[in-house]
Design a protein around this motif. Structure first.
Motif, short mmCIF file in Angstrom:
data_model
loop_
_atom_site.label_atom_id
_atom_site.label_comp_id
_atom_site.label_asym_id
_atom_site.label_seq_id
_atom_site.Cartn_x
_atom_site.Cartn_y
_atom_site.Cartn_z
N PRO A 96 0.67 -1.22 -0.29
CA PRO A 96 0.01 0.00 0.08
C PRO A 96 0.87 1.29 -0.08
N GLU A 97 1.90 1.17 0.56
CA GLU A 97 3.01 2.54 0.65
C GLU A 97 4.00 2.29 -0.24
N GLY A 98 3.90 1.38 -1.43
CA GLY A 98 4.82 1.36 -2.51
C GLY A 98 5.94 0.37 -2.18
N HIS A 99 6.61 -0.56 -3.06
CA HIS A 99 7.69 -1.48 -2.61
C HIS A 99 8.92 -0.32 -2.46
N VAL A 100 9.49 -0.87 -1.57
CA VAL A 100 10.70 -0.11 -1.08
C VAL A 100 11.75 0.27 -2.13
N GLU A 101 11.85 -1.05 -3.16
CA GLU A 101 12.97 -0.76 -4.13
C GLU A 101 12.38 -0.11 -5.57
N CYS A 102 10.76 0.50 -5.48
CA CYS A 102 10.36 1.15 -6.55
C CYS A 102 10.44 2.64 -6.40
N ALA A 103 11.06 3.52 -7.01
CA ALA A 103 11.14 4.89 -7.00
C ALA A 103 9.75 5.65 -6.83
N ARG A 104 8.63 4.94 -7.59
CA ARG A 104 7.56 5.59 -7.77
C ARG A 104 6.34 4.61 -7.58
N GLN A 105 5.20 4.88 -7.06
CA GLN A 105 4.31 4.08 -6.78
C GLN A 105 3.58 3.61 -7.90
N SER A 106 3.60 4.42 -9.07
CA SER A 106 2.88 3.97 -10.43
C SER A 106 3.75 2.66 -10.86
N GLU A 107 5.07 2.70 -10.86
CA GLU A 107 5.91 1.72 -11.23
C GLU A 107 5.67 0.41 -10.46
N ASP A 108 5.47 0.58 -9.32
CA ASP A 108 5.04 -0.83 -8.32
C ASP A 108 3.66 -1.38 -8.77
N ILE A 109 2.79 -0.48 -9.06
CA ILE A 109 1.41 -0.76 -9.58
C ILE A 109 1.42 -1.43 -10.71
N GLN A 110 2.27 -0.81 -11.79
CA GLN A 110 2.67 -1.67 -12.87
C GLN A 110 3.10 -3.16 -12.73
N HIS A 111 3.87 -3.10 -12.01
CA HIS A 111 4.48 -4.68 -11.75
C HIS A 111 3.25 -5.36 -11.09
N LEU A 112 2.65 -4.93 -10.39
CA LEU A 112 1.43 -5.67 -9.87
C LEU A 112 0.33 -6.00 -10.85
N LYS A 113 0.04 -5.08 -11.78
CA LYS A 113 -0.63 -5.49 -12.80
C LYS A 113 -0.30 -6.83 -13.61
N GLU A 114 0.97 -6.89 -13.60
CA GLU A 114 1.74 -7.89 -14.55
C GLU A 114 1.52 -9.07 -13.62
N LYS A 115 1.58 -8.98 -12.44
CA LYS A 115 1.33 -10.13 -11.59
C LYS A 115 -0.10 -10.70 -11.67
N VAL A 116 -0.86 -9.93 -11.46
CA VAL A 116 -2.18 -10.14 -11.68
C VAL A 116 -2.68 -10.79 -13.14
N ASP A 117 -2.08 -10.22 -14.05
CA ASP A 117 -2.29 -10.83 -15.35
C ASP A 117 -1.64 -12.23 -15.68
N ALA A 118 -0.67 -12.47 -14.74
CA ALA A 118 0.03 -13.82 -14.92
C ALA A 118 -0.68 -14.80 -14.28
N GLY A 119 -1.81 -14.57 -13.38
CA GLY A 119 -2.83 -15.35 -12.76
C GLY A 119 -2.88 -15.54 -11.30
N CYS A 120 -2.60 -14.29 -10.78
CA CYS A 120 -2.73 -13.97 -9.42
C CYS A 120 -4.26 -13.80 -8.90
N ASP A 121 -4.93 -14.63 -8.30
CA ASP A 121 -6.27 -14.73 -8.02
C ASP A 121 -6.71 -13.79 -6.71
N PHE A 122 -5.69 -13.34 -5.74
CA PHE A 122 -5.86 -12.40 -4.79
C PHE A 122 -4.63 -12.00 -4.33
N LEU A 123 -4.77 -10.71 -3.55
CA LEU A 123 -3.48 -10.00 -3.07
C LEU A 123 -3.67 -9.85 -1.71
N THR A 124 -2.54 -10.07 -1.02
CA THR A 124 -2.46 -9.84 0.38
C THR A 124 -1.44 -8.52 0.78
N THR A 125 -1.82 -7.62 1.45
CA THR A 125 -0.95 -6.48 1.54
C THR A 125 0.24 -6.51 2.33
#
Length: 287
Positions: free
Chosen positions: A145-174
């Motif tokens: 929720p506060e962005g991954h510590v290794e990502c400079a911008r949250q938008s970048e982290d959310i893009q990686h998250l979208k890729e994860k979901v598109d790969a077949g992730c059924d739910f997410l835990t924060t």
């Protein structure tokens, strides 16, 4: 039962996480703690996976035993860190043999030598592999929720998250967070980007003062002023600190449920008394 199906059948769920011992010598104590938490009848339990698979056999055993003895659905973790494709295939097959239907696919913390794995760089790749081995599993993933510590911008982290979901992730835990407004803002951003899978808030009860510094160091989580005041007031009184920490976590959970975020995961740190305190405070709300 698959967790994705559980979410469809129940309006509100409460689950707990346990972690295997680092050595076989600690197995009995962890198994006892996990059993005591399972006896509280949570909606499901997750069992973590040691870096490099060091505790993988205990993950499978604890998860399988909890499911068999208590009829509680389990979520067995699996990480990229130091894993090979052969190891992943072996672990996935073992989970299948034990009747485990849910896998939490994670990258894991980067080891000191600096390389995640010879075969994996990201959890997205692990999700693809699990799906290719056996696509019957319900797969969970992590989000920040506060962005991954290794990502400079949250938008970048959310893009990686979208890729994860598109790969077949059924739910997410924060990852843990202590200010619910952080989660609500995060949910707005990811829904705006088309991420529609269920998001399960991860709640960490802070029951001793040392946990605060540890939590910040591990996750980068922001500590609200309300929590700082609580810790300052009760830091030197362990019993009061524990009770205050449980109440703070329960306040978070009640606020989340009131706002329609109704599937909650608690990082119980193998402490049955903490899990029981939360369950007792919320029993009429979650049942």
């Amino acid at each position: 039962m698959k967790i994705s199906q559980l979410f469809k059948e129940k309006d509100v769920t409460l689950s707990f996480e346990v972690f295997p011992p680092k050595t076989d010598a600690g197995f009995e104590a962890v198994e006892k703690a996990a059993s005591e938490i399972a006896a509280l009848s949570p909606d499901f339990m997750s069992v973590t996976y040691g870096a490099g698979g060091g505790t993988s056999k205990n993950t499978a055993k604890i998860a399988g035993d909890l499911q068999d003895r208590f009829s509680v659905p389990v979520l067995a973790h699996l990480t990229c860190v130091s894993s090979t494709k052969d190891l992943v295939k072996s672990v996935v097959n073992e989970y299948k043999e034990r009747g485990i239907e849910n896998i939490m696919a994670l990258r894991g913390d980067i080891p000191k030598e600096g390389r995640i794995s010879f075969d994996y760089d990201h959890a997205t790749e692990l999700i693809y592999d699990i799906k290719s081995i056996d696509d019957s599993f319900c797969i969970g993933g992590a989000c920040y929720p506060e962005g991954h510590v290794e990502c400079a911008r949250q938008s970048e982290d959310i893009q990686h998250l979208k890729e994860k979901v598109d790969a077949g992730c059924d739910f997410l835990t924060t990852q843990m967070f202590f200010d619910n407004s952080t989660l609500y803002q995060f949910l707005y951003r990811i829904r705006e980007k088309g991420i529609e899978v269920p998001v399960v808030p991860g709640i960490m009860p802070i029951t001793n003062a040392k946990q605060v510094a540890r939590s910040v160091a591990l996750s980068g989580s922001t500590i609200p002023q309300k929590m700082k005041i609580m810790v300052d007031r009760f830091a030197d009184e362990p019993d009061k600190m524990k009770e205050a920490g449980i109440i703070y976590a329960c306040d978070q959970i009640i606020d989340l449920i009131s706002n329609g975020v109704s599937h909650i995961h608690v990082y119980s740190m193998n402490k049955p008394d903490i899990a029981e305190g939360i369950m007792n405070n919320l029993r009429s709300i979650i049942r």
